[in-house]
Design an enzyme around this catalytic site. Sequence first.
Site, PDB file in Angstrom:
ATOM      1  N   GLU A  11     -18.961 -38.881  22.286  1.00  0.00           N
ATOM      2  CA  GLU A  11     -20.136 -39.644  22.289  1.00  0.00           C
ATOM      3  C   GLU A  11     -20.794 -39.576  20.676  1.00  0.00           C
ATOM      4  OE1 GLU A  11     -24.519 -40.275  23.855  1.00  0.00           O
ATOM      5  OE2 GLU A  11     -22.961 -39.263  25.145  1.00  0.00           O
ATOM      6  N   ASP A  20     -34.353 -38.318  23.692  1.00  0.00           N
ATOM      7  CA  ASP A  20     -33.716 -37.252  22.901  1.00  0.00           C
ATOM      8  C   ASP A  20     -34.822 -36.164  22.889  1.00  0.00           C
ATOM      9  OD1 ASP A  20     -30.839 -37.949  22.786  1.00  0.00           O
ATOM     10  OD2 ASP A  20     -31.677 -39.352  21.390  1.00  0.00           O
TER      11      ASP A  20
END
Length: 262
Positions: A49, A60
């Site tokens: 990924e 994130d």
Amino acid sequence: MSKIREKIVEVNNRNEKALTIFLTAGFPSVGKFVELALKIEQAGADILEIGLPFGDSLADGPVIQSSYTVALKNNVNLLTTFELVSELRKQSQIPIVIMSSSNPVLAFGKKKFVQNCQDTKVDGIIIPDIPLEEYDDFYKNDFIGIDKILLTTPTSSEKRISTIDEKSSGFVYCVSVVGTTGVREKFDDYVLRNLERTYSIVKNNKMQIGFGISTPEDIKKFSPFCDGVIVGSAIVKSLANDDDKFSKTIELVKELKRATKS
């Protein structure tokens, strides 16, 4: 069958869980990124990924956000990311997923984005800020041939998980915890119960678990409730403190892969 799903099935047939490794495009450096990706694959990664660095990252945690900052200073953008994938494709056919916010994709142009995915043989995309309610409007018919991977969360209802399962391809990304990505010291019983619940609902796809998985022990704990795991922050954190041959990170990937085996 999509290339991503095919890989997960192949790995599962060996009584292993698939291991997806997250890398930030162009981190820790643009010049060594392809070398890094190849070493990660050789160490045991089944899927890569690749995260596009962007400034408005919502999900994130600080580790990955820090890597985005470095990559952005290295002038990494979508075009750079596709160039890196193109170089990687000369030496590897590992399934590749691009993870990006919707803003860079829209700024780049959806049709141009899809064309670049096709040209560089990107297999799937994750655009986490496109909610289920906007799925049809955003994707329409522009993303044919590319797996569109949607995310479930601990707060997703059974109906919502089923709909995500219906619309996803490649795999369903099960977010293990509420909050941002990042290394966690422990997972409570609620997390495990929710993973078990979600895994029982997902029928059309393979399911991979992400967010917080950082150790072989985490993988062993989650293995009964998934077909694969995604490790990001632990890898990025390791790279930030590694040597120029990525020795510590490669050893970590090997340890993680060993833990996926029954």
